[in-house]
Design a protein around this motif. Structure first.
Motif, short mmCIF file in Angstrom:
data_model
loop_
_atom_site.label_atom_id
_atom_site.label_comp_id
_atom_site.label_asym_id
_atom_site.label_seq_id
_atom_site.Cartn_x
_atom_site.Cartn_y
_atom_site.Cartn_z
N ARG A 228 -56.45 -0.81 49.45
CA ARG A 228 -55.20 -0.39 50.10
C ARG A 228 -55.20 -0.83 51.56
NH1 ARG A 228 -54.27 1.24 45.24
NH2 ARG A 228 -54.19 -1.05 45.18
N GLU B 23 -54.29 -4.31 51.77
CA GLU B 23 -52.85 -4.49 51.55
C GLU B 23 -52.06 -4.16 52.82
OE1 GLU B 23 -52.39 -2.09 47.99
OE2 GLU B 23 -52.21 -3.91 46.77
N GLU B 24 -52.60 -3.23 53.62
CA GLU B 24 -51.95 -2.89 54.88
C GLU B 24 -52.13 -4.00 55.92
OE1 GLU B 24 -50.13 -0.22 56.15
OE2 GLU B 24 -49.85 0.04 53.98
N LYS C 104 -46.15 -8.26 48.79
CA LYS C 104 -45.17 -7.49 48.01
C LYS C 104 -44.02 -7.00 48.88
CE LYS C 104 -48.39 -5.32 44.77
NZ LYS C 104 -49.13 -4.07 44.58
N LYS C 105 -44.40 -6.46 50.05
CA LYS C 105 -43.41 -5.83 50.92
C LYS C 105 -42.36 -6.85 51.35
CE LYS C 105 -45.34 -2.37 53.71
NZ LYS C 105 -46.07 -2.09 54.95
N ARG C 106 -42.85 -8.02 51.77
CA ARG C 106 -41.95 -9.04 52.26
C ARG C 106 -41.03 -9.53 51.14
NH1 ARG C 106 -38.54 -10.26 55.83
NH2 ARG C 106 -38.18 -12.51 56.09
N ASN D 164 -40.08 -7.83 48.63
CA ASN D 164 -39.14 -6.75 48.36
C ASN D 164 -38.01 -6.76 49.38
OD1 ASN D 164 -38.19 -3.77 48.57
ND2 ASN D 164 -39.22 -3.95 46.58
N GLU D 165 -38.34 -7.03 50.65
CA GLU D 165 -37.29 -7.14 51.68
C GLU D 165 -36.35 -8.30 51.38
OE1 GLU D 165 -40.34 -5.68 55.20
OE2 GLU D 165 -39.48 -7.71 55.30
N SER E 106 -43.07 -6.94 42.82
CA SER E 106 -42.70 -6.81 44.23
C SER E 106 -41.23 -6.47 44.38
CB SER E 106 -42.99 -8.11 44.99
OG SER E 106 -44.34 -8.47 44.85
N ASN F 268 -39.22 -5.35 42.05
CA ASN F 268 -38.95 -4.14 41.28
C ASN F 268 -37.51 -4.07 40.76
OD1 ASN F 268 -39.71 -1.76 40.12
ND2 ASN F 268 -39.44 -0.51 41.96
#
Lengths: 259, 75, 355
Positions: free
Chosen positions: C234, C237-238, C292-294, C296-297, C322, C324
């Motif tokens: 984790r 991932e951060e 994933k975050k990017r 998703n954005e 990512s 979703n």
């Protein structure tokens, strides 16, 4: 003269033998009478007497002695099944001034790890390989090992090892002695005090040869497995003398030429 | 002539009663106890302590390192 | 050795970069298309200069276990192989992850399954990013797309491996391994002489003995250890997500591709733009942790994402996870050693746009 009492004798100055300081206080998980414990203690004695604690790295196998690192107070690496000699190779190459040993059973060294055993010996890595041969897979519950004798019963050779279908027991010490990389190959035992003392002398030679960078030292200890053989410890030692020793004769197989 | 007299101290709680020391002893000093330790093992003990010569064979073959041996010269 | 510009194969760049990064040991076994790494190191013979040990093992299995032994001494050690060889190494890799040892594993991927082909592929994505061996673990995975990155990622990998005490994989492929490009090589770093407190280097009186193992028979303790590993992943991932974006500002459709596929997607992007399609590209550099975050954005702004991979569709699953469900996701891939052309990628994008 006054009678010497028990209390008169058990004074520190009269100490004749006690276990090595390098043995931890953990109770060993081995079955009663198992030769592993004895082999551990001789090794610990030699490491202590040769003042090797601060430069020893030991590699433990998968098998009954997987938890050996709980019993001897030196740095240890726990290897995957059969791979201890590969770990030891890297440790010694990267830190040539350390004393490096592997400790492996017959399944580990002579079955799954055969390639690592042969090639480590063939490269003549300056390590000690300590091989405990009790002719059976102890930890997993008494299955046939590569070293199980002809006709010997085990949980996977319940009618006795059939050479025609299961192959012959393999003599690893004799095999590695053929390789130029090994400098010292010997077969010892731990079931008698004399045997233990001979093993101790062999271990001391292995320390000397490693210090002198003479090549791989390979010490086989023919040992027992009372649980796997389904015998009492005393019976197992007798059976070993009568059956294992004729096939795996004790003594030096290869000794280095004097310098 | 000087005689060697020995004595053994056995950590009976750590003894697993394998009997290897008993058969190794050249002077039949040792035996397994009738009673058991807290783990249920018939531990080894010096049944005939007066015969011990302090050779340490029992301790050397003990797989669990439970035997300590002492010896003195007497006479 | 000073900073230097050279024309090199990707595989050679990895080898030279390893010497210059101050690596302590390399343990390998020949397999196409990565044998140049071992060959280059044998010829360079760094044992006589930096003291780096180079050893040709008897098998990939032995090589990865040598890496285990060396890493357990706190040394900077590495191995390299290609797909079938990496499969053989999986046992060792899971033990290394389980013993929390730092090391570098290079996979110059070829097509599979089985012996497959010696030509480039990206079909080891699942194996590299989802663990590969048994048990709950991850490697930190870096995907270079140039010879320069093959070189640069060696030192980065070692830094990350020691930071997290976790094995790091460079997931390359036969194309980048074999292609020649100019590459800036960093000056020679000295090998570290630091003795790490957890390493098995011989027990001095000042500390307890060090034990390197992946075994714990106590279930409560083992679960705690599993939770510790997860916390480490984790944290990666951060902190360790790396990616690169091309023309994403106004993109309506996004290519997602790494390594060789990302190179050809850059060309496909230009071709698509020339035809009036507002295409963009996100190139994940770390495949674990995945950006994933990017993604998703970006899913809020684009009309769809096309994962381009030299596989039957592996990374595309991470793209789907990512975003979703926020946007359409599809996959285009070639296999068997075939490399898609930018033109066929654009054709596929057009089909994707039509729905």
């Amino acid at each position: 003269m006054a009678e010497v009492t028990f209390n008169d004798i058990i004074k520190p100055e009269n100490l004749a033998y006690t276990k090595s300081k390098l043995m931890t206080n953990n109770v060993m998980h081995y079955c009663p009478g198992c030769g592993h414990g004895t082999a551990h203690q001789v090794l610990a004695e030699v490491l202590e007497e040769e003042d090797l604690q601060s430069r020893t790295v030991g590699i433990t196998p998968v098998g009954c002695s997987v938890l050996m690192y709980n019993y001897i107070d030196v740095d240890f690496q726990e290897a995957a099944h059969g791979r201890a000699p590969a770990l030891a190779t890297a440790v010694k190459r990267l830190m040539p001034d350390k004393f490096v040993f592997t400790y492996q059973g017959d399944g580990d060294l002579a079955a799954i790890g055969t390639a690592e055993t042969i090639h480590t010996c063939n490269r003549g890595e300056n390590i000690l390989m300590l091989f405990i041969n009790n002719g059976i897979y102890g930890m997993t519950g008494g299955q046939m090992a590569p070293t199980t004798l002809d006709g010997m019963k085990s949980s996977t050779s319940p009618y006795g090892r059939n050479i025609a279908t299961m192959g012959s027991p393999i003599k690893m010490a004799d095999i590695v002695a053929l390789l130029p990389g090994t400098c010292y190959v010997t077969r010892q035992s731990v079931n008698t005090a004399g045997g233990v003392r001979k093993l101790k002398r062999a271990l001391k030679k292995a320390v000397q040869y490693q210090n002198e960078k003479r090549g791989t030292c390979f010490i086989e200890v023919v040992s027992n497995c009372p649980s796997g053989w389904k015998m009492t410890p005393v019976e197992s030692n007798k059976w070993m003398e009568e059956n294992m020793f004729p096939f795996y004769p004790l003594g030096d197989i290869k000794v280095p030429s004097e310098k | 002539m000087a005689k060697i007299k020995g004595a053994v101290v056995i950590d009976k709680e750590r003894c697993k009663g394998c009997e290897v020391c008993v058969v190794t002893c050249p002077t039949q000093t040792l035996a397994l106890a009738v009673e058991v330790n807290s783990k249920g093992y018939h531990f080894s003990y010096a049944a005939f302590p007066e015969t011990c010569i302090g050779c340490a064979n029992c301790a050397v073959v003990c797989p669990d390192g439970v035997i300590t041996v002492y010896k003195v010269k007497v006479g | 050795m000073e900073k230097e510009l050279r024309l090199m194969k990707g595989n050679e760049a990895i080898a030279e970069a390893a010497i210059r990064a101050g690596a302590d040991g390399y343990f390998g076994y020949p397999i196409t298309p990565q044998s140049e790494i071992l060959e280059y190191l044998m010829e360079a013979n760094p044992e006589t200069t930096t003291g780096m040990v180079v050893l040709q093992a008897e098998s990939e299995v032995a090589a990865i276990n040598m890496v285990y032994g060396g890493a357990a001494c706190g040394k900077k050690v590495m191995t390299s192989s290609s797909s079938p060889g990496i499969s053989l190494k999986q046992e060792g890799i899971t033990y290394i992850a389980g013993a929390e040892l730092p090391c570098l594993i290079v996979n110059v991927v070829r097509g599979g399954p089985g012996l497959g082909t010696i030509q480039p592929a990206q079909s080891d994505y699942f194996q590299a990013t989802k663990g590969g061996g048994h048990g709950d673990y991850h490697l930190l995975v870096l995907a270079p797309s140039s010879v320069q990155e093959m070189a640069d990622f060696v030192e980065l990998s070692f830094d990350l491996a020691f930071k997290y005490r976790n094995p790091v994989m460079i997931l390359s492929d036969g194309a980048i391994g074999q292609m020649m490009e100019k590459v800036w090589l960093k000056p020679q770093k000295k090998r570290s002489e630091e003795i790490l407190p957890w390493a098995t280097t011989g027990k001095p009186a000042s500390r307890e003995r060090n034990i390197i193992t992946s075994l714990d028979l106590d279930s409560e303790r083992q679960e705690k250890f599993n939770l510790k590993l997860i916390a480490k992943y984790r944290e990666m991932e951060e902190k360790e997500v790396r990616y690169e974006e091309f023309m994403t500002d106004d993109a309506e459709y996004l290519f997602v591709a790494y390594g060789t596929s990302a190179r050809l997607c850059q060309k496909a992007l230009q071709l698509a733009r020339a035809e009036g399609i507002k295409a963009g590209l996100l190139r994940p550099i770390t495949l674990f942790p995945y950006p994933k975050k990017r993604l998703n954005e970006l899913a809020d702004r684009v009309k769809g994402m096309l994962a381009v991979e030299m596989s039957a569709g592996q990374m595309v699953e991470d793209v789907m996870l990512s975003v979703n469900g926020k946007t359409r996701v599809s996959h285009y891939g070639r296999m068997g050693g075939m490399i898609p052309t930018p033109e066929e990628v654009v054709e596929n994008l057009k089909t994707f746009i039509k729905g």
